[in-house]
Design an enzyme around this catalytic site. Sequence first.
Site, PDB file in Angstrom:
ATOM      1  N   LEU A 165     -22.765  14.235  47.949  1.00 20.82           N
ATOM      2  CA  LEU A 165     -21.503  13.664  47.460  1.00 20.82           C
ATOM      3  C   LEU A 165     -21.819  12.293  46.872  1.00 20.82           C
ATOM      4  CD1 LEU A 165     -19.227  14.625  50.512  1.00 20.82           C
ATOM      5  CD2 LEU A 165     -19.618  15.921  48.409  1.00 20.82           C
ATOM      6  N   ARG A 216     -20.687   8.246  71.840  1.00 22.98           N
ATOM      7  CA  ARG A 216     -20.721   6.965  72.577  1.00 22.98           C
ATOM      8  C   ARG A 216     -19.550   6.075  72.160  1.00 22.98           C
ATOM      9  NH1 ARG A 216     -23.952   6.440  67.999  1.00 22.98           N
ATOM     10  NH2 ARG A 216     -23.153   4.802  66.646  1.00 22.98           N
ATOM     11  N   VAL A 254     -19.697   0.220  68.128  1.00 22.16           N
ATOM     12  CA  VAL A 254     -19.596  -1.233  67.878  1.00 22.16           C
ATOM     13  C   VAL A 254     -18.186  -1.583  67.395  1.00 22.16           C
ATOM     14  CG1 VAL A 254     -20.471  -3.151  66.484  1.00 22.16           C
ATOM     15  CG2 VAL A 254     -22.062  -1.390  67.279  1.00 22.16           C
ATOM     16  N   LYS A 304     -24.784  19.634  49.860  1.00 18.65           N
ATOM     17  CA  LYS A 304     -24.338  19.128  48.564  1.00 18.65           C
ATOM     18  C   LYS A 304     -24.325  17.610  48.683  1.00 18.65           C
ATOM     19  CE  LYS A 304     -21.995  19.384  44.602  1.00 18.65           C
ATOM     20  NZ  LYS A 304     -22.744  19.922  43.450  1.00 18.65           N
ATOM     21  N   ARG A 338     -18.824  -8.101  61.242  1.00 21.57           N
ATOM     22  CA  ARG A 338     -20.006  -8.210  62.105  1.00 21.57           C
ATOM     23  C   ARG A 338     -20.752  -9.481  61.713  1.00 21.57           C
ATOM     24  NH1 ARG A 338     -22.824  -2.423  63.379  1.00 21.57           N
ATOM     25  NH2 ARG A 338     -20.933  -1.156  63.430  1.00 21.57           N
ATOM     26  N   ASN A 364     -20.564  11.020  66.939  1.00 18.53           N
ATOM     27  CA  ASN A 364     -21.167  10.061  67.864  1.00 18.53           C
ATOM     28  C   ASN A 364     -20.539  10.245  69.233  1.00 18.53           C
ATOM     29  OD1 ASN A 364     -22.679   8.860  65.793  1.00 18.53           O
ATOM     30  ND2 ASN A 364     -20.896   7.696  65.177  1.00 18.53           N
ATOM     31  N   GLY A 389     -28.803   7.781  58.708  1.00 17.13           N
ATOM     32  CA  GLY A 389     -29.508   7.505  57.456  1.00 17.13           C
ATOM     33  C   GLY A 389     -31.008   7.713  57.485  1.00 17.13           C
TER      34      GLY A 389
HETATM   35  C1  MV4 Z   1     -24.537  12.056  52.829  1.00 16.00           C
HETATM   36  C2  MV4 Z   1     -24.298  11.342  51.651  1.00 16.00           C
HETATM   37  C3  MV4 Z   1     -23.900  12.055  50.535  1.00 16.00           C
HETATM   38  N1  MV4 Z   1     -23.784  13.405  50.604  1.00 16.00           N
HETATM   39  N2  MV4 Z   1     -24.400  13.394  52.850  1.00 16.00           N
HETATM   40  C4  MV4 Z   1     -26.091   8.355  55.415  1.00 16.00           C
HETATM   41  C5  MV4 Z   1     -26.102   8.155  56.876  1.00 16.00           C
HETATM   42  C6  MV4 Z   1     -25.771   9.459  57.485  1.00 16.00           C
HETATM   43  N3  MV4 Z   1     -24.833   9.256  58.553  1.00 16.00           N
HETATM   44  C7  MV4 Z   1     -25.215  10.302  56.400  1.00 16.00           C
HETATM   45  N4  MV4 Z   1     -25.424   9.573  55.180  1.00 16.00           N
HETATM   46  C8  MV4 Z   1     -25.066  10.091  54.004  1.00 16.00           C
HETATM   47  N5  MV4 Z   1     -24.894  11.442  53.969  1.00 16.00           N
HETATM   48  C9  MV4 Z   1     -24.033  14.032  51.742  1.00 16.00           C
HETATM   49  N6  MV4 Z   1     -23.911  15.358  51.807  1.00 16.00           N
HETATM   50  C10 MV4 Z   1     -24.440   9.947  51.652  1.00 16.00           C
HETATM   51  C11 MV4 Z   1     -24.829   9.317  52.843  1.00 16.00           C
HETATM   52  C12 MV4 Z   1     -24.914   7.869  52.762  1.00 16.00           C
HETATM   53  C13 MV4 Z   1     -24.035   7.058  53.483  1.00 16.00           C
HETATM   54  C14 MV4 Z   1     -23.086   7.588  54.340  1.00 16.00           C
HETATM   55  C15 MV4 Z   1     -22.236   6.787  55.052  1.00 16.00           C
HETATM   56  C16 MV4 Z   1     -22.295   5.407  54.871  1.00 16.00           C
HETATM   57  C17 MV4 Z   1     -23.216   4.850  54.032  1.00 16.00           C
HETATM   58  C18 MV4 Z   1     -24.107   5.654  53.334  1.00 16.00           C
HETATM   59  C19 MV4 Z   1     -25.032   5.093  52.472  1.00 16.00           C
HETATM   60  C20 MV4 Z   1     -25.892   5.898  51.783  1.00 16.00           C
HETATM   61  C21 MV4 Z   1     -25.838   7.283  51.930  1.00 16.00           C
END
Ligand code: MV4
Length: 452
Positions: free
Chosen positions: A203, A291, A294, A201, A337, A289, A165
């Site tokens: 989502l 590793r 958690v 893109k 958690r 990941n 994030g």
């Molecule tokens: C995104 C997304 C929407 N569209 N990618 C947030 C953490 C990182 N691991 C990737 N993340 C996101 N990538 C695209 N193309 C929205 C998030 C995201 C999110 C993803 C997983 C769990 C919680 C989240 C909270 C906000 C945004």
Amino acid sequence: MFKKILIANRGEIALRIHRACREMGIHTVAVHSVADEHAMHVRLADEAICIGPAPAAKSYLNIPAILSAAEITGADAIHPGYGFLSENEGFARIVADHGITFIGPTADHIHTMGDKIEAKRTVKKLGIPVVPGSEGSIDSMEEAYRVGEEIGFPVIVKASLGGGGRGMKVAQTKEDLEEAMSTAKSEAMAAFGDDVVYLEKFLSKPRHIEVQILADSHGNVIHLGERDCSLQRRHQKVLEEAPSPTLDEEARNKIGEIVRTAIASMGYLGAGTIEFLYENGEFYFIEMNTRLQVEHPVTEMVTGIDIVREQIRIAMGMPLEVTQDDIKLRGHAIECRINAEDPQTFIPMPGTVRDYHAPGGLDVRVDSALYAGYSIPPNYDSLIAKLIVHGRNRHDCLLRLRRALEEFVIDGVPTTIPLHVKLIENEDFKAGNYDIHWLTKFLEDQAAQTSE
Ligand code: MV4
């Protein structure tokens, strides 16, 4: 065969690793900071070495001190746990260069997956579906506009060295793109010392679903099904479950087999997690990941596989104890958690634990390094316990979870237990109807109600 493993971590995960070692007849070395002199992981280990002052940068991230501790105690291997040095390729390399086994993948695989552009390119080539976006880095605004038009708005700008994030910016329309690019780049430079970004893109309402894999040095790869980790607040997971309430067996097997094939052709070693966004019945890879995570216990509860034991066996060059056909998912598991935090503001509230009583009974697991009288140091993560509950199905799991949360006594510090009680009573949650944004809205509604 390992006789002794140094555990380069603290808290509940250090205990978790110690327990696996004990059951395998392997001696353990704890390392600890000055602040952790009285910590449970130090008490339980066969030997303990102080590696520096309280700040993690001077202790749990102090590579020379940890290497010295391994040399002095004659440890055969180092388990890094999660966080700290677990995904530090330099650490993995220097450990190996000292003739000590790093319990995890090779430094090269850590490197590849740490670079999100390279990770995406690598897995895409091997048949894993990825989020539509730029082929590599975006090096000019012309390129950003071209890719944006091609995939359609909204888009998200992500730092290549980001993840979890950090360094992300959404552009709703092409008018927002210039600002999103420049903020993402400067944030990336400040955080990672590198401003390489890529475009995807955006989502809008996905779930976060991740697939657990294990790969040995004999070419065997198995997947252990998925975990649904959509319930997050500011990119911190709050509750995880396995299996995902939204997947059926066919969808699970399909993505599991795609992942298994890809991981096998990469020559990957050890435990790993392939993270996806899941929307409208489609999986889109975002990160891998390299590793132990958690939330690994929910997978252990539904598969019966001891993931840490398998990590250690793999590192010793032994084959996986089971084949894919042996993996049968049984029932449902949920992890809550529990953090020492103000349940309204989420501000960490370290302090001294007065009364402590962990719940028990059939299919109830508590991973925690707490004890009555323990003073939680303010220097580290506020996670103090994980409550993991299993049931024959999701409904039974929730009934048991409610009972276990009510039994849990942690006096002296505020915890997120009351939040979990409210969360699992919610009708959307009970129905499994949630996406990655659901928890934020739930918490806003809760805050509005308590201030009325
Ligand atoms: C995104 C997304 C929407 N569209 N990618 C947030 C953490 C990182 N691991 C990737 N993340 C996101 N990538 C695209 N193309 C929205 C998030 C995201 C999110 C993803 C997983 C769990 C919680 C989240 C909270 C906000 C945004």
